[in-house]
Design a protein around this motif. Structure first.
Motif, mmCIF file in Angstrom:
data_model
loop_
_atom_site.group_PDB
_atom_site.id
_atom_site.type_symbol
_atom_site.label_atom_id
_atom_site.label_comp_id
_atom_site.label_asym_id
_atom_site.label_seq_id
_atom_site.Cartn_x
_atom_site.Cartn_y
_atom_site.Cartn_z
ATOM 1 N N PRO A 94 -0.156 1.060 -4.832
ATOM 2 C CA PRO A 94 -0.104 1.943 -3.571
ATOM 3 C C PRO A 94 -1.616 2.491 -3.422
ATOM 4 O O PRO A 94 -2.412 2.771 -4.411
ATOM 5 C CB PRO A 94 0.798 2.954 -3.750
ATOM 6 C CG PRO A 94 1.778 2.440 -4.934
ATOM 7 C CD PRO A 94 0.903 1.547 -5.792
ATOM 8 N N MET A 95 -2.244 2.387 -2.021
ATOM 9 C CA MET A 95 -3.314 3.158 -1.794
ATOM 10 C C MET A 95 -3.255 4.736 -2.083
ATOM 11 O O MET A 95 -2.190 5.222 -2.090
ATOM 12 C CB MET A 95 -3.648 3.150 -0.228
ATOM 13 C CG MET A 95 -2.676 3.557 0.672
ATOM 14 S SD MET A 95 -3.194 3.295 2.230
ATOM 15 C CE MET A 95 -4.700 4.192 2.490
ATOM 16 N N ALA A 151 0.803 -1.319 0.113
ATOM 17 C CA ALA A 151 0.172 -0.016 0.054
ATOM 18 C C ALA A 151 0.819 1.348 -0.267
ATOM 19 O O ALA A 151 0.340 2.272 -0.379
ATOM 20 C CB ALA A 151 -1.106 0.089 1.293
ATOM 21 N N SER A 152 2.055 1.061 0.442
ATOM 22 C CA SER A 152 2.865 2.235 0.437
ATOM 23 C C SER A 152 3.348 2.742 -0.780
ATOM 24 O O SER A 152 3.300 1.911 -1.726
ATOM 25 C CB SER A 152 4.060 1.767 1.279
ATOM 26 O OG SER A 152 5.171 1.034 0.743
ATOM 27 N N LEU A 157 11.327 1.801 5.553
ATOM 28 C CA LEU A 157 10.786 0.724 6.483
ATOM 29 C C LEU A 157 9.127 0.892 6.394
ATOM 30 O O LEU A 157 8.710 2.323 6.289
ATOM 31 C CB LEU A 157 10.795 1.039 7.978
ATOM 32 C CG LEU A 157 10.378 0.304 9.147
ATOM 33 C CD1 LEU A 157 10.560 -1.030 9.093
ATOM 34 C CD2 LEU A 157 10.808 1.021 10.304
ATOM 35 N N THR A 158 8.116 0.139 6.280
ATOM 36 C CA THR A 158 6.894 0.255 6.398
ATOM 37 C C THR A 158 6.305 -0.368 7.711
ATOM 38 O O THR A 158 6.899 -1.441 8.069
ATOM 39 C CB THR A 158 5.925 -0.172 5.146
ATOM 40 O OG1 THR A 158 6.235 -1.766 5.186
ATOM 41 C CG2 THR A 158 6.528 0.492 4.028
ATOM 42 N N MET A 159 5.256 0.156 8.162
ATOM 43 C CA MET A 159 4.647 -0.395 9.405
ATOM 44 C C MET A 159 3.245 -0.434 9.605
ATOM 45 O O MET A 159 2.591 0.330 8.756
ATOM 46 C CB MET A 159 5.486 0.556 10.517
ATOM 47 C CG MET A 159 6.641 0.710 10.790
ATOM 48 S SD MET A 159 7.211 1.827 12.047
ATOM 49 C CE MET A 159 6.395 1.107 13.420
ATOM 50 N N TRP A 170 7.258 4.790 6.449
ATOM 51 C CA TRP A 170 5.997 4.919 5.987
ATOM 52 C C TRP A 170 4.975 4.129 6.833
ATOM 53 O O TRP A 170 5.023 2.794 7.074
ATOM 54 C CB TRP A 170 5.889 4.467 4.588
ATOM 55 C CG TRP A 170 4.221 5.116 4.085
ATOM 56 C CD1 TRP A 170 3.904 6.276 3.398
ATOM 57 C CD2 TRP A 170 3.243 4.226 4.000
ATOM 58 N NE1 TRP A 170 2.743 6.124 3.078
ATOM 59 C CE2 TRP A 170 2.201 4.912 3.158
ATOM 60 C CE3 TRP A 170 3.076 2.862 4.442
ATOM 61 C CZ2 TRP A 170 0.852 4.365 3.222
ATOM 62 C CZ3 TRP A 170 1.729 2.391 4.195
ATOM 63 C CH2 TRP A 170 0.439 3.070 3.567
ATOM 64 N N VAL A 171 3.918 4.792 7.373
ATOM 65 C CA VAL A 171 3.271 4.062 8.495
ATOM 66 C C VAL A 171 1.714 3.894 7.842
ATOM 67 O O VAL A 171 1.227 5.129 7.144
ATOM 68 C CB VAL A 171 3.056 4.602 9.845
ATOM 69 C CG1 VAL A 171 2.238 3.854 10.714
ATOM 70 C CG2 VAL A 171 4.512 4.680 10.193
#
Length: 544
Positions: free
Chosen positions: A334-335, A135-136, A281-283, A307-308
């Motif tokens: 990605p969203m 999604a990021s 990093l995505t969370m 990116w969260v």
């Protein structure tokens, strides 16, 4: 591929629709049912489905249930273990697992025409991961998931390369950073699995003097894992009754828990980077909604980008489950943004106002009208476009106020009927944010905190936390032209490029979602102006 994602088992039930890899719609059930978090996370409620949000997602795309290629359910009961075997005190957990196993039949009954064989169980933390990585805006990324619990774990660390997830570490239950934070939430007199953000806010009023004791029970263990259970909270500070005034001990305990959480997260992040080696990093997972910890990761961690997922809690697994299945048939996109919920046309909004029989006006530019009201120190209910997916108000369902008056923090907390220590946020144009704030920028989803520049702290006191920080939302005019225009109009009148932003709701109620919600909130709270699309409703005229 037309894929409906469903989160239902624990809390924050939600639905999301992904078509050919593109996110079309996503919404939480609470916005329809008006029950905060949709339901309580009890085994007895595990059968409840996000029926209203699922039906809306399908209507939004003009799809019938029979036309779905797959339904992703974000929990796989086959991966679960008995609660006692996992060290959890949850004697009714077998009931929860029974309901999960029967989800295909329940969904087919709720969505007539759906083939139950098209329901696919997606592991809970894989769904969380897919809500972040694919999604990021960063196609290749390392991903960290932390929450209370999934099937038998509380954590996943991995990496996305070419759209595929490679899991590098998990943490088995009962060790869970999310459950530890939930336990403290209840000990401090707040609602567990709901009010954890209040603990984060309270922490800024304390000092972490209990940190040495907490480290005995909460610490990283190497190899991407951690210990997190067995804290005797009462031995450190007495429990707080729900309506009791919080004490220094309570604030210090919150500060200690926040500090130890940040320590463990930083160790996990450094370990993941060493194993995966990415630059982003995505969370996701409920722990990723801790914006204070996120900021420490961004500042002290090894990643260039963090990116969260805006809907990082369980609601986001509806989207993640759908994106995970979409990845089996190609690369999901990605969203497009967090505004994935319901919206209304100008004609529909006018019809609501006529039905409510309230006097209203249609000014030439609602942004100018709102800016004028804010400059006069009025409070504005801002209802624009499609509603946000996730717990943050990001310029679509917001309460707005003047940031230059310190008393507006207390005033807004009074309007919302919530605790006096709860902060509000600054909304600022993305190209101006660096002048006022230091931290991860841009910050469009309000998931980090930032240091407020010394010269600005006295100019915008309503949004400055007791520790000199603020939870910033940056506004890019390409994404949010109306909000950007309102900010510019407010600055022309006041010299301040910031507006106070907090969610459009009152304590204990979900964020306003449809026009009826907005009118009811406006009618029951001391708000001066309702900006409903291009229309303005003024309190003095509506209640003359």
């Amino acid at each position: 591929m037309r894929i409906l994602g469903i989160n239902a088992l624990f809390h924050d039930p939600a639905a999301a629709l992904v078509i050919d890899g593109h996110t079309v719609a996503a919404a939480e059930e609470e916005r329809f049912s008006r029950r905060k978090h949709g339901k309580r996370p009890l085994p007895f409620s595990a059968w409840e489905l996000p029926e209203q949000s699922a039906r809306w997602c399908l209507r939004q795309a003009g799809i019938q249930p029979r036309e779905l290629d797959a339904v992703a359910y974000s929990f796989d009961p086959k991966l679960a273990r008995p609660a006692a075997e996992m060290g959890l005190d949850d004697p009714w957990d077998p009931l929860r697992l029974e309901y999960a196993a029967r989800a295909p039949g329940f969904l087919a009954e709720a969505l007539p025409g759906l083939d139950p064989d098209r329901v696919v169980f997606v592991p809970h933390h894989v769904a969380h991961a897919a809500s972040a990585g694919p999604a990021s805006p960063h196609p290749d990324n390392d991903v960290l998931v932390l929450d209370g619990r999934g099937e038998s774990a509380s954590h996943l660390a991995g990496r996305y390369r070419d759209g595929k997830l490679d899991t590098l570490a998990t943490q088995a239950l009962p060790d869970s950073l999310g459950l530890v934070y939930e336990e403290l939430t209840a000990h401090l007199g707040f609602l567990r699995s709901s009010d954890e953000y209040k603990v984060m806010a309270l922490a800024s009023y304390g000092t972490p003097r209990f940190l040495p004791q907490l480290r005995q029970h909460v610490h990283a263990t190497g190899h991407g894992g951690f210990r997190a259970h067995g804290v005797d909270w009462a031995a450190l500070a007495p429990p707080r009754a729900k309506d009791e005034r919080w004490s220094r001990d309570h604030a210090d305990l919150a500060a200690g828990a926040q500090a130890v959480l940040e320590e463990v997260l930083l160790e996990l992040v450094h370990w993941l980077h060493g194993e995966a080696g990415g630059d982003t990093l995505t969370m996701a997972g409920g722990v990723a909604l801790n914006c204070v910890a996120n900021s420490k990761i961004a500042a002290r961690g090894p990643y260039d980008n963090v990116w969260v997922q805006p809907a990082a809690g369980d609601a986001g697994t509806a989207l993640g489950g759908a994106l995970h299945l979409a990845g089996n048939d190609g690369t999901p996109q990605p969203m497009p943004g967090p505004d994935l919920g319901r919206g209304w046309s100008e004609e529909e909004l006018r019809a609501w106002l006529e039905r409510a029989a309230v006097p209203y006006e249609r000014p030439g530019d609602i942004a100018e009208t709102v800016a004028e009201e804010l400059a006069r120190d009025g409070i504005v209910a801002w209802f624009q476009g499609r509603s946000e997916y996730g717990p943050r108000a990001l310029g679509h369902r917001s309460l707005l106020a003047h940031p230059g008056r310190a008393e507006n923090l207390e005033r807004l907390n009074h309007v919302k009927g919530r605790e006096e220590f709860r902060p509000v946020a600054p909304m600022v144009a993305a190209d101006r944010a660096h002048e006022l704030f230091a931290g991860p920028l841009p910050s469009p989803h309000m998931l980090f905190v930032h240091e407020v520049a010394d010269e600005w702290r006295e100019r915008i006191p309503a949004v400055v936390h007791v520790d000199g920080t603020a939870r910033v939302q940056t506004v890019d005019e390409r994404d949010e032209p109306l909000v950007a225009r309102m900010l510019a109009a407010f600055e022309r009148r006041t010299g301040l490029p910031v507006v106070v932003n907090t969610s459009l709701n009152t304590a204990g109620r979900p964020m306003v979602d449809d026009p009826r919600d907005a009118l009811e909130c406006f009618g029951s709270a001391p708000v001066d102006l309702l900006a409903l699309g291009p229309f303005a409703v003024r309190r003095g005229r509506a209640f003359a």
